[in-house]
Design an enzyme around this catalytic site. Structure first.
Site, PDB file in Angstrom:
ATOM      1  CB  SER A  38       2.189  -4.244  29.717  1.00  0.00           C
ATOM      2  OG  SER A  38       1.094  -3.424  29.364  1.00  0.00           O
ATOM      3  CE  LYS A  76       0.471  -0.920  32.410  1.00  0.00           C
ATOM      4  NZ  LYS A  76       1.420  -1.813  31.735  1.00  0.00           N
TER       5      LYS A  76
END
Length: 204
Positions: A38, A76
């Site tokens: 990701s 993230k």
């Protein structure tokens, strides 16, 4: 008694340093392993990061957050700050109606425009069903950053005290588009340094 004194003389400083390191890890720093793709290409699967706790949260920081409905930490990037209106229009980011560059996406956006990342998702690390799944997602998308319904134009309003977190590989990242924004208490620290693998050691 003399034996104990000799032990402290020889090992006391070492034990003190060890204790201070252990305490500092509890309160001030930790490490985390990147799992999955990701955050490609900024951070790769399996890399280990040094994380500093209790730092102010700033836009575009790479942070470690704890999912409330899961039992794992995720890595993230902070896109939306408390109270922000975040809007995407055909891969352009608007923060409170002001267009804002995302230079860390440039490489993958170019690859998306070239061949929808089909070559990337056919390479090392994308063997088998994973690569097939990623290629199908990319083929379906009309932009690199889309919402959960593949809309190329979408927006979020970030609640006060919360943050919008997205992965750098927008096509395959599960992030605030799927699970919502993150409270400040769920952000455990900022990733500051990569110390594994040795060939990629350094800041990012």
């Amino acid at each position: 008694m003399n034996l104990f004194k000799n032990f402290l003389k020889e090992w006391g400083l070492f034990l003190l340093i060890l204790s201070l390191l252990a305490l500092s890890r509890i309160f001030f720093w930790s490490n985390v392993r990147v799992e999955g793709h990701s955050m490609d290409p900024t951070l790769a699967d399996g890399e280990i990061l040094f994380v500093v706790k209790h730092l102010p949260i700033d836009r575009f920081d790479i942070v470690v957050a704890h999912e409330e409905d899961g039992n794992k930490d995720i890595v993230k990037r902070v896109i939306g700050m408390p109270g922000d209106t975040i809007r995407y229009e055909n891969d352009k980011l608007y923060i409170n109606d002001k267009e804002t560059d995302e230079p860390y996406l440039a490489d993958y956006i170019k690859r998306f425009k070239d061949d929808k990342l089909q070559s990337t998702y056919s390479g090392k690390g994308f063997e088998g069903n994973k690569g097939t799944f990623f290629r199908s997602i990319a083929q379906k998308a009309q932009a690199f950053t889309v919402d959960v319904n593949y809309n190329t134009n979408f927006s979020f309003t970030v609640p006060e005290g919360e943050y919008l977190l997205l992965g750098d590989d927008r096509l395959v990242s599960s992030d605030s588009r799927h699970v919502g924004t993150f409270k400040a208490k769920d952000i455990t620290g900022e990733a500051k340094f990569r110390f594994w693998p040795i060939t990629r050691i350094g800041t990012f």
